[in-house]
Design an enzyme around this catalytic site. Sequence first.
Site, PDB file in Angstrom:
ATOM      1  N   TRP A  42      15.406  11.735 -18.925  1.00 54.92           N
ATOM      2  CA  TRP A  42      14.246  11.925 -19.801  1.00 54.92           C
ATOM      3  C   TRP A  42      14.422  11.262 -21.155  1.00 54.92           C
ATOM      4  CZ3 TRP A  42      10.094  12.555 -17.351  1.00 54.92           C
ATOM      5  CH2 TRP A  42      10.079  13.274 -16.155  1.00 54.92           C
TER       6      TRP A  42
ATOM      7  N   ASP B 119      13.227  16.669 -27.787  1.00 53.16           N
ATOM      8  CA  ASP B 119      12.465  17.013 -26.586  1.00 53.16           C
ATOM      9  C   ASP B 119      13.123  18.254 -25.995  1.00 53.16           C
ATOM     10  OD1 ASP B 119      11.394  17.317 -24.075  1.00 53.16           O
ATOM     11  OD2 ASP B 119      11.956  15.336 -23.326  1.00 53.16           O
TER      12      ASP B 119
ATOM     13  N   LYS C 134       7.670  24.660 -17.876  1.00 52.88           N
ATOM     14  CA  LYS C 134       8.950  25.237 -17.440  1.00 52.88           C
ATOM     15  C   LYS C 134       9.147  26.611 -18.070  1.00 52.88           C
ATOM     16  CE  LYS C 134      10.337  20.502 -17.473  1.00 52.88           C
ATOM     17  NZ  LYS C 134      10.048  20.186 -16.088  1.00 52.88           N
TER      18      LYS C 134
HETATM   19  N1  PMP Z   1      11.152  15.763 -20.864  1.00 54.42           N
HETATM   20  C1  PMP Z   1      11.835  16.616 -20.089  1.00 54.42           C
HETATM   21  C2  PMP Z   1      13.135  17.176 -20.591  1.00 54.42           C
HETATM   22  C3  PMP Z   1      11.328  16.982 -18.846  1.00 54.42           C
HETATM   23  O1  PMP Z   1      12.009  17.821 -18.069  1.00 54.42           O
HETATM   24  C4  PMP Z   1      10.084  16.458 -18.415  1.00 54.42           C
HETATM   25  C5  PMP Z   1       9.453  16.833 -17.099  1.00 54.42           C
HETATM   26  N2  PMP Z   1      10.212  17.363 -16.163  1.00 54.42           N
HETATM   27  C6  PMP Z   1       9.429  15.556 -19.254  1.00 54.42           C
HETATM   28  C7  PMP Z   1       9.981  15.242 -20.474  1.00 54.42           C
HETATM   29  C8  PMP Z   1       8.104  14.948 -18.854  1.00 54.42           C
HETATM   30  O2  PMP Z   1       7.154  15.937 -18.790  1.00 54.42           O
HETATM   31  P1  PMP Z   1       5.689  15.665 -18.208  1.00 54.42           P
HETATM   32  O3  PMP Z   1       5.855  15.265 -16.776  1.00 54.42           O
HETATM   33  O4  PMP Z   1       4.998  16.964 -18.359  1.00 54.42           O
HETATM   34  O5  PMP Z   1       5.093  14.592 -19.016  1.00 54.42           O
END
Ligand code: PMP
Length: 361
Positions: A103, A172, A196
């Site tokens: 991520w 994040d 989450k």
């Molecule tokens: N950052 C993290 C730490 C994540 O776990 C996720 C999704 N699993 C995201 C960003 C992206 O999130 P989204 O798919 O809701 O855009």
Amino acid sequence: MAQDSYNFSAGPAMLPSEVKLQAIEELGRNGRDGFSVIEISHRSDRFLGILEDTEHRLRRLLSVPDDYKILFVSGGASMQFSMIPYNFLNNGDSADFIVSGYWSEKAAKEAAKCGRANLIFDGSSDGFKTLPNPQDIVCDPKSRYLHYCSNETIHGLEFTDVPKGSIPVVCDASSNILSKPIGVDRHSMVYAGAQKNIGPSGISVVVIKDEFMKSALPNRLAYMDYRLLAETLSMPFTPNTWGIFLVGLVCEWIESQGGTVAMEERNSLKSGLIYDVIDESREFYLGHAVEDFRSRMNITFKLEREEMEVSFLKEAELNGLHGLKGHRSIGGIRASMYNAFPVEGAERLAEFMREFRLKHS
Ligand code: PMP
């Protein structure tokens, strides 16, 4: 109370059952005592009350100082991967990135489209198993901000402390927000997709320091501009009203359970049960993350004999343990246990893992 089945989904993840019941009740509202929140105006007194209440609950739970705004932004955390550099990076500007997994790597790649992404730590060469030591973090004083991901959902790595940046720190926290006290005041911005630990998908919570927000580039497209979002109480457009309502219910539930300190205790207990089984297994189970950086939210491991993973997953399903398949990018097994996940579910998985090992080793 023991359940028949447990949902280890990494996200969208399980919600507290109390919240689901309240949501069902809300959807059933019709007529004299009002309509349900999903079908009333976002400008109505009722919705404005819900918005205010949700913000206050988040402010209390996260200990957000007065000089920070809390915004509810449509879209997931990936939207923030685009919005942050769009608001803060011009061509000649740079931002520093700790790339510790899937991520944070995505966030850095997106930022590189607006300015320069300095990778001050890059864990890709060892397959994202470690995190940097806080004392090794050296930022470029000219960079606009330092970005990191406090919990890498796919690789299963979690920071135990906030990296010390000499520049504004942006986090994040999508997969560990509200799972423990996170020190908002040591950041200029903390953001998280809700699906989450806070609510449903399609909505993100952004906590941003006024001073940082004011330093954004001028003349941004209106609906991507944090300042406009702040001025309009997150409503320059129709917000995700149902999402905000559910975030409020989840916050109320966390408060009723004792807040983030109680969540942290429970989350450590749950993850400890599974890491114990991994550690005692004499490498039948191989944990992905180096021990000091193990996530309490997403436990990632492989089986020594990889071909056994299919039977592991199949037998787990038969035992009511669902959603354990690792992310397609790294494979293996992943047990995600966010705030709403019950201790009994972790006990059940630990027991299953011990039995599976006995049967197959
Ligand atoms: N950052 C993290 C730490 C994540 O776990 C996720 C999704 N699993 C995201 C960003 C992206 O999130 P989204 O798919 O809701 O855009």
